[in-house]
Design a protein around this motif. Structure first.
Motif, PDB file in Angstrom:
ATOM      1  N   MET A 167     -10.270  38.975  52.027  1.00 40.80           N
ATOM      2  CA  MET A 167     -11.552  38.307  51.933  1.00 40.80           C
ATOM      3  C   MET A 167     -12.374  38.446  53.196  1.00 40.80           C
ATOM      4  O   MET A 167     -13.549  38.099  53.212  1.00 40.80           O
ATOM      5  N   GLU A 204     -18.440  39.688  43.229  1.00 44.63           N
ATOM      6  CA  GLU A 204     -17.473  38.718  43.734  1.00 44.63           C
ATOM      7  C   GLU A 204     -16.315  38.534  42.767  1.00 44.63           C
ATOM      8  O   GLU A 204     -15.160  38.372  43.181  1.00 44.63           O
ATOM      9  N   GLU A 262      -6.330  38.462  43.706  1.00 47.11           N
ATOM     10  CA  GLU A 262      -5.306  37.655  43.048  1.00 47.11           C
ATOM     11  C   GLU A 262      -4.164  38.516  42.543  1.00 47.11           C
ATOM     12  O   GLU A 262      -3.003  38.101  42.566  1.00 47.11           O
ATOM     13  N   LYS A 281     -12.398  39.025  43.626  1.00 44.50           N
ATOM     14  CA  LYS A 281     -11.423  37.951  43.490  1.00 44.50           C
ATOM     15  C   LYS A 281     -10.274  38.364  42.584  1.00 44.50           C
ATOM     16  O   LYS A 281      -9.101  38.039  42.846  1.00 44.50           O
TER      17      LYS A 281
END
Length: 825
Positions: free
Chosen positions: A824, A793, A801, A797
């Motif tokens: 996502m 995860e 970003e 992420k």
């Protein structure tokens, strides 16, 4: 003087004495003649009574009378019954005297009467004597008649009787006919008064090459003026008369040879095409009759008739060629250099410094003639020169290309005749060199009967069906043919190279087709000529003409059958660099592609496959924006991939896949670029589709690792193109090149790709919005394919970003929230 009047009794006595003069009664004789010739009154009455009575319209009597008179005038008077020459002279005297009358109709009737009278004589010997001693001289005087019809009738009568009387008449008439013909078939009114034979002799004596310059001779001949005989039809009949004289007077022509040559040279400049055809036939028979006696004037005659080889009428060109052919055998063989427009590279004529030095390649124009009959006649004539000319060895290198050009002719008839002549030349070569070739023919096998022994085994590949037999050949050329062509190829190499580089398209097309024929006969001997041929082929390929491109590719493919691939690759590889123009790079790559295909057919490319697979990447061919060069690079990759499948390794296949991936990447976005990329995708799909499942997965993994090495940009790729290429690898899964199962089997390699995208967004330049759209789509696909256990995860992420941050910094149209939502999901 005393005038007295005789008595009536005395006058009657005198008249009686006159009628009985010489013991004959004149009145009785005259009465008998009248009785014999006048019709009997009773017979006339009987005939009139038995005739059917018909109504005669008014005026019909006058018409019938006029018609009868016209028929009587048209019907020539036939005077026959003479038994010897003296009697014939007496019988025909009134007719021959009528030839000088002022009325032209009387003269025409007299000529017709003479012709009919001679035709009615069944005894050929008597007819010959009468024709020669009584009639011929009178007819020759009519050659200057002011009336054209009289001249025609006189000439026709002479020709008809010569055809019947033949040699006996011609030998007696030669002293009279030839001077008359020379007078009528001559030129007058010009500034040049010398004869054409004399002019040609002076040009020949002044020439340092022992030949008569065709251009100079034609220029001076035009200064002679106009023809004495103005009528074209009469000139044609005069030429036919000369031909008949030559035909039947062969053994007596020698004293009149110079006059005949002068007549024939004058006729070569005639403006009437039928005269040109007839005088060319006449020259052919004259040359065959005189044979070696024409040794001193054959070059002059050849120079006079050479311009007719470029006449606008095909029949004239053929007749002139057939007339020139026997002159070559009688001392004119050196003039073949002028017909071929040969220039000695070590000699510069002085006239070239002060004016025009015009040379016309007459034979080159004939072999490319639009008429099949002309081309066939040239091949036949050149073949006779090469087979029968005693000096054939001196002219082989110049004449042989014309026979080989017949093999590329559009007409199958010309091809068949040229092939037959070539086979005869091969047999003659073996016969001439029997001692030197005896050991080779006896001890060596057939495949070694050439300059060397080929490793590839071209004719073995032909036998196995891998290589088609080059048309029009039906089998391997004989040993004599191959050695003959190999021996004379050097003389044509420079000319072929220049023609291939010519700015004109037709010479380039002919040269490329002719080179293919040369290559079939040259075999591996061609390896020593690659330095000149390959650059010329590359230059010839730069054109929009599809026929020329096809001819160049065909010639290159045949060349690659026999030449060592390493030599071809070393010469063509340098032309792929960016120092050359795009057109030259594209043509060199096309020629190289043909070399690869040909060498793959005969099995000689195996040792070079690994190096060939790197050419597209090493020479930046995949990064070009030129659509033509890009398309050529795709064709090259396809050719290399086939060779890799047969001879190569997995490393070579990987290089080809990488090249096709780069070529399928659309960095421009225009319509032409999309079409080229689709072609690359299709080629890649065919290549991968032919692999086994294991090899497909392995190729995909290795391709990803090669493109995403160390998570940095490759040195030889622009960052934008590099990112698009990595995206293209995964987008090709959607295009069906690789399956989803292949992608899932390469999860470890997918991590490399995600890491590459993360580093590219962090350290790379600003990418185009279209590129970022592809990055978002590919990253989304990768995140769905990689399980959480492999890519956790936090890593997901982090990359999300980075994409959001990159979009904010570069003000992309796609909202960061929507992008995050997409990533996502």
């Amino acid at each position: 003087i005393r005038l007295t009047q005789d008595s009536p009794t005395k006058a009657a006595s005198q008249r009686e004495n006159m009628t009985q003069l010489g013991g004959r009664n004149i009145n009785a004789i005259w009465a008998k003649l009248k009785a014999d010739n006048l019709p009997n009154k009773k017979q006339q009455d009987t005939q009139e009574a038995t005739k059917p009575k018909t109504e005669v319209p008014a005026g019909a009597g006058r018409v019938a009378t006029a018609t009868a008179r016209a028929a009587a005038a048209a019907q020539p008077e036939v005077l026959s019954g003479f038994k010897d020459v003296d009697e014939a002279e007496t019988v025909l005297k009134r007719t021959t005297n009528a030839l000088t009358e002022g009325d032209q109709s009387r003269r025409r009737a007299a000529i017709r009467s003479l012709a009919s009278s001679l035709g009615a004589c069944e005894d050929v010997d008597l007819r010959t004597d009468v024709f020669v001693e009584v009639v011929a001289k009178h007819l020759l005087r009519r050659f200057v008649d002011k009336n054209e019809k009289c001249r025609e009738l006189a000439i026709v009568t002479l020709i008809e009787n010569i055809e019947v009387c033949k040699e006996d008449a011609v030998e007696s008439l030669l002293p009279y006919c030839v001077p008359v013909l020379l007078e009528r078939l001559n030129m007058t009114g010009g500034t040049e008064t010398r004869g054409l034979v004399e002019i040609g002799a002076e040009l020949l004596q002044a020439s340092h090459v022992n030949r008569v310059d065709i251009t100079d001779f034609s220029r001076i001949a035009k200064q002679r003026g106009s023809l004495v005989e103005t009528s074209e039809e009469v000139r044609l009949l005069l030429v036919k008369l000369l031909r008949a004289i030559i035909k039947y007077g062969k053994h007596a022509l020698k004293p009149y040879a110079q006059d005949c040559c002068e007549i024939l040279l004058v006729l070569s400049h005639d403006t009437f095409y039928e005269v040109l055809i007839e005088c060319s036939k006449c020259l052919k028979e004259f040359a065959e009759a005189m044979d070696k006696k024409l040794w001193m004037v054959s070059k002059i005659l050849l120079a006079g008739y050479a311009p007719n080889l470029s006449h606008r009428r095909q029949a004239v060109r053929i007749a002139a060629l057939e007339a020139i052919s026997p002159l070559v055998f009688t001392g004119g063989h050196e003039a073949l250099l002028d017909l071929c427009s040969f220039r000695d590279p070590n000699v510069v004529p002085v006239r070239a410094f002060f004016g025009d030095d015009l040379k016309i390649n007459y034979m080159g124009k004939l072999i490319t003639d639009s008429c099949v009959k002309v081309r066939q006649a040239l091949v036949r004539v050149v073949g006779s020169w090469l087979l029968e000319l005693p000096e054939r060895k001196d002219h082989e290198s110049r004449l042989l290309p014309y026979v080989l050009s017949g093999l590329i002719d559009d007409s199958e008839t010309v091809q068949a005749e040229a092939l037959q002549i070539l086979q005869s030349l091969g047999d003659l070569y073996v016969l001439d060199n029997a001692e030197d070739m005896k050991d080779k023919l006896y001890y060596l096998p057939d495949e070694a009967h050439a300059h060397g022994w080929m490793d590839g085994g071209v004719w073995k590949a032909i036998g196995d069906g891998h290589v088609p037999i080059p048309r029009p050949f039906e089998e391997r050329p004989s040993l004599g043919v191959r050695l003959l062509v190999q021996q004379n190829f050097r003389g044509s190499l420079t000319a072929l190279s220049k023609e291939l580089s010519s700015w004109q398209e037709e010479p380039r097309l002919k040269a490329a087709k002719l080179l293919r024929i040369f290559l079939v006969c040259m075999e591996d001997y061609i390896s020593s000529c690659l330095e000149k041929l390959l650059p010329a082929l590359c230059q010839a390929y730069i054109t929009e003409d599809k026929a020329i491109k096809k001819a160049v590719i065909d010639a290159t493919q045949v060349l690659s059958w026999y030449a060592d691939p390493s030599l071809s690759l070393s010469l063509l590889r340098a032309r792929l660099s960016e120092s050359f123009e795009l057109k030259m790079r594209g043509s060199a790559l096309s020629v190289l592609t043909s070399v690869v295909r040909g060498a793959e057919q005969v099995g000689t490319i195996g040792a070079h496959v690994d190096s060939l697979a790197k050419y597209v990447l090493d020479y930046d061919l995949a990064m070009t924006n030129d659509s033509i060069l890009k398309k050529t690079a795709i064709e090259f990759c396809v050719a290399v991939s086939r060779a890799c499948t047969r001879f190569g390794t997995e490393d070579a296949l990987l290089d080809v896949v990488k090249a096709l991936v780069l070529l399928s990447t659309d960095s421009l976005g225009n319509e032409s670029s999309v079409g080229i990329c689709s072609l690359a995708v299709e080629s890649l799909r065919d290549l991968v589709g032919g692999m086994s499942g294991t090899l497909q997965r392995e190729t995909l993994g290795r391709t990803i690792r090669a493109m995403c090495v160390e998570e940095t940009f490759l040195e030889n790729l622009l960052p934008e193109l590099h990112v698009l290429s990595v995206c293209k690898i995964f987008l090709l899964i959607q295009d069906g090149v690789w399956s989803s199962s292949d992608c899932e089997a390469c999860q470890g390699d997918l991590i490399h790709a995600l890491t590459f995208f993360s580093c590219a967004l962090e350290s790379g330049p600003a990418f185009l919005p279209a590129t970022m759209k592809q990055v978002v789509a590919v990253v989304s696909l990768l995140l769905q394919s990689v399980p959480d256990s492999v890519f956790d995860e936090a890593q997901r992420k982090a990359i999300t970003e980075k994409i959001q941050q990159y979009a904010l910094e570069h003000e992309l149209d796609i909202l960061p929230s929507k992008m995050a939502e997409l990533l996502m999901s």
